[in-house]
Motif scaffolding. Structure first.
Motif, short mmCIF file in Angstrom:
data_model
loop_
_atom_site.label_atom_id
_atom_site.label_comp_id
_atom_site.label_asym_id
_atom_site.label_seq_id
_atom_site.Cartn_x
_atom_site.Cartn_y
_atom_site.Cartn_z
N PHE A 151 -1.35 7.59 3.33
CA PHE A 151 0.04 7.15 3.41
C PHE A 151 0.52 7.19 4.87
O PHE A 151 1.17 6.25 5.35
CB PHE A 151 0.92 8.06 2.55
N GLN A 152 0.18 8.26 5.58
CA GLN A 152 0.59 8.40 6.98
C GLN A 152 -0.08 7.37 7.88
O GLN A 152 0.53 6.84 8.81
CB GLN A 152 0.29 9.82 7.48
N VAL A 153 -1.35 7.06 7.59
CA VAL A 153 -2.07 6.04 8.38
C VAL A 153 -1.40 4.68 8.22
O VAL A 153 -1.15 3.98 9.21
CB VAL A 153 -3.55 5.96 7.93
N VAL A 154 -1.09 4.32 6.98
CA VAL A 154 -0.45 3.02 6.73
C VAL A 154 0.95 2.99 7.33
O VAL A 154 1.35 2.00 7.97
CB VAL A 154 -0.38 2.74 5.22
N LEU A 194 0.83 -1.21 0.00
CA LEU A 194 0.00 0.00 0.00
C LEU A 194 0.86 1.26 0.00
O LEU A 194 0.50 2.27 -0.62
CB LEU A 194 -0.93 0.00 1.22
N LEU A 195 1.99 1.21 0.67
CA LEU A 195 2.91 2.36 0.65
C LEU A 195 3.42 2.60 -0.77
O LEU A 195 3.51 3.75 -1.22
CB LEU A 195 4.07 2.14 1.62
N ASP A 196 3.75 1.52 -1.48
CA ASP A 196 4.21 1.65 -2.86
C ASP A 196 3.12 2.26 -3.74
O ASP A 196 3.39 3.11 -4.60
CB ASP A 196 4.61 0.28 -3.42
N ILE A 197 1.88 1.82 -3.53
CA ILE A 197 0.76 2.34 -4.32
C ILE A 197 0.53 3.83 -4.01
O ILE A 197 0.29 4.63 -4.92
CB ILE A 197 -0.51 1.52 -4.06
N CYS A 198 0.61 4.19 -2.73
CA CYS A 198 0.44 5.60 -2.35
C CYS A 198 1.50 6.48 -3.00
O CYS A 198 1.20 7.59 -3.46
CB CYS A 198 0.51 5.75 -0.83
N ILE A 199 2.72 6.00 -3.04
CA ILE A 199 3.81 6.76 -3.68
C ILE A 199 3.51 6.95 -5.17
O ILE A 199 3.72 8.04 -5.72
CB ILE A 199 5.15 6.04 -3.47
N ALA A 200 3.00 5.92 -5.81
CA ALA A 200 2.65 6.02 -7.23
C ALA A 200 1.52 7.03 -7.44
O ALA A 200 1.57 7.86 -8.36
CB ALA A 200 2.24 4.65 -7.77
N PHE A 201 0.49 6.98 -6.59
CA PHE A 201 -0.62 7.91 -6.71
C PHE A 201 -0.16 9.36 -6.48
O PHE A 201 -0.58 10.28 -7.18
CB PHE A 201 -1.73 7.56 -5.72
N SER A 202 0.68 9.55 -5.48
CA SER A 202 1.19 10.90 -5.20
C SER A 202 2.01 11.42 -6.37
O SER A 202 1.95 12.61 -6.71
CB SER A 202 2.07 10.87 -3.93
N SER A 203 2.75 10.53 -7.01
CA SER A 203 3.53 10.90 -8.18
C SER A 203 2.63 11.39 -9.31
O SER A 203 2.92 12.38 -9.98
CB SER A 203 4.37 9.70 -8.65
N GLU A 204 1.51 10.68 -9.52
CA GLU A 204 0.59 11.07 -10.60
C GLU A 204 -0.11 12.38 -10.27
O GLU A 204 -0.31 13.23 -11.15
CB GLU A 204 -0.44 9.96 -10.82
N LEU A 205 -0.48 12.58 -9.03
CA LEU A 205 -1.13 13.83 -8.64
C LEU A 205 -0.18 15.01 -8.80
O LEU A 205 -0.58 16.10 -9.20
CB LEU A 205 -1.62 13.74 -7.19
N SER A 206 1.09 14.78 -8.53
CA SER A 206 2.10 15.81 -8.73
C SER A 206 2.23 16.13 -10.22
O SER A 206 2.35 17.31 -10.62
CB SER A 206 3.45 15.35 -8.17
N ARG A 207 2.17 15.10 -11.05
CA ARG A 207 2.26 15.30 -12.49
C ARG A 207 1.06 16.09 -13.00
O ARG A 207 1.19 16.98 -13.85
CB ARG A 207 2.33 13.94 -13.19
N LEU A 208 -0.13 15.76 -12.49
CA LEU A 208 -1.33 16.49 -12.90
C LEU A 208 -1.28 17.95 -12.44
O LEU A 208 -1.77 18.85 -13.14
CB LEU A 208 -2.58 15.80 -12.33
N ASN A 209 -0.70 18.18 -11.27
CA ASN A 209 -0.54 19.56 -10.80
C ASN A 209 0.40 20.34 -11.71
O ASN A 209 0.21 21.55 -11.92
CB ASN A 209 -0.02 19.56 -9.36
N GLN A 210 1.41 19.68 -12.23
CA GLN A 210 2.31 20.34 -13.19
C GLN A 210 1.53 20.73 -14.45
O GLN A 210 1.75 21.80 -15.02
CB GLN A 210 3.47 19.41 -13.54
N GLY A 211 0.63 19.87 -14.86
CA GLY A 211 -0.20 20.19 -16.02
C GLY A 211 -1.11 21.37 -15.74
O GLY A 211 -1.39 22.18 -16.63
N HIS A 212 -1.57 21.47 -14.51
CA HIS A 212 -2.42 22.60 -14.12
C HIS A 212 -1.69 23.93 -14.30
O HIS A 212 -2.30 24.94 -14.66
CB HIS A 212 -2.88 22.44 -12.67
N LEU A 213 -0.39 23.92 -14.06
CA LEU A 213 0.39 25.15 -14.26
C LEU A 213 0.36 25.59 -15.72
O LEU A 213 0.31 26.79 -16.02
CB LEU A 213 1.84 24.92 -13.81
N LEU A 214 0.38 24.64 -16.65
CA LEU A 214 0.30 24.96 -18.07
C LEU A 214 -1.06 25.58 -18.41
O LEU A 214 -1.15 26.49 -19.25
CB LEU A 214 0.53 23.71 -18.91
#
Length: 352
Positions: free
Chosen positions: A317-320, A107-127
């Motif tokens: 992530f913090q709960v897990v 679950l920690l690995d999955i959370c890291i992947a999800f956070s990575s994608e959300l960060s990527r989408l936020n970068q797109g928001h800047l555009l």
């Protein structure tokens, strides 16, 4: 472009690994039954709250935030259950610990992947913000920059995230290692394992939907077959059928994404792009202004949804992580205490 629709995946391709902990034939005291019933009733209420009121609410960022919040609360309930059962970690069998640690690290690995994608989408928001800024002027130079920003957005949103691409294999490993241990002697252990099963079903379902939404493919969408002996099973099946079915319908219709807020942004971009590119020669000023305003609203909703979901994913992530750290800390403390006792006994024998 959306990817070809993949065939439904079964949660248990090799049979139900939880069959050995089915409540059938299990003898529990009235007190333990009451504790388990209360836990499962709370779980069912959370499942009911996740059932969208309409198909339009399926896989919105707000729904995803609610789903992640439900995971946080359910995983915290496991900790509370341990207290109610008076079953500290030091009393766990080694097999139970292995199950918990295996689930948590995945679950920690999955959370890291999800956070990575959300960060990527936020970068797109800047555009998108850059686009809106340039569209505030009618000069040709600013329109050129706006067009360039939209080009960047379209390329960015269609790119793949390697970490999300790996979520499918993580989910597969999570499912295939789901063989919970038999609990023969501990009635409290049986309650704990059954509770963990319920939370794990919810967790795999939510993570499956997230991975599908982020990857743009139904290959990560898992259909779980839960036995009707569980009180919350009918509610879960209703939720799963509605969300998974609507998700597949959206992909089959050719949508670029199943995320409502992202689809709204993409729709506005498709409408605006030919105008600022000069493909549309006659531009209605009012119509153009409305299109820009529409993109602005969609961008704002997208940003707000991302912020809320980022907060919930970080919270999960913090709960897990805290649950995993607490287990390991208690194990280390138990080893230290036992070591001290053995040392003291050895010293006393030497004196005698």
């Amino acid at each position: 472009m959306s990817r070809p629709q993949d065939p439904p995946r079964s949660f248990f391709p090799f049979g139900n690994p939880f069959r050995m902990i089915s409540p059938k034939g299990t003898t529990l005291s009235p007190q333990l039954l009451a504790v388990l019933s209360a836990f499962e009733a709370t779980l069912e209420e959370r499942l009911k709250k996740l059932i969208p009121k309409s198909k339009d609410e399926v896989v919105s960022l707000s729904w995803m935030a609610s789903a992640m919040q439900a995971l946080c609360e359910s995983h915290n309930d496991i900790k509370t259950l341990m207290t109610d059962l008076e079953l500290p970690v030091t009393d766990w069998e080694e097999k139970w610990m292995d199950v918990y640690l295996d689930i948590s690290v995945k679950l920690l690995d999955i959370c890291i992947a999800f956070s990575s994608e959300l960060s990527r989408l936020n970068q797109g928001h800047l555009l998108l913000q850059c686009t809106l800024h340039h569209l505030g002027s009618s000069s040709s130079d600013q329109l050129f920059l706006a067009c360039s920003s939209l080009d960047g957005w379209r390329q960015h949103v269609s790119s793949k995230n390697p970490r999300i691409e790996k979520c499918g294999s993580i989910l597969d490993n999570l499912v295939r290692s789901s063989d919970l241990p038999k609990v023969k002697k501990s009635a409290k252990g049986k309650v704990l394992m059954q509770a963990i099963y319920g939370v794990k079903v919810l967790t795999v379902f939510v993570c499956s939907v997230f991975a599908t939404a982020f990857s743009g493919s139904t290959k990560n969408l898992i259909d779980m077959d839960v036995a009707d002996v569980y009180s919350w099973a009918p509610t879960f099946k209703g939720l799963q059928n509605l969300v998974n079915e609507e998700t597949r319908v959206r992909f089959s219709s050719g949508r670029i994404t199943v995320l409502n807020e992202l689809e709204a942004v993409d729709s506005s971009v498709r409408e605006l792009y030919p105008i600022i590119q000069g493909v549309v020669e006659t531009i209605d000023t009012k119509s153009h202004a409305k299109t820009v305003e529409k993109l602005g609203r969609a961008t704002e909703n997208f940003s707000q949804g991302l912020d809320l979901l980022v907060k919930e994913v970080d919270g999960f992530f913090q709960v897990v992580l805290s649950g995993r750290d607490a287990l390991l800390s208690n194990l280390r403390s138990a080893v230290t205490v036992n070591g001290d006792i053995l040392g003291s006994n050895g010293g006393a024998q030497a004196v005698n």
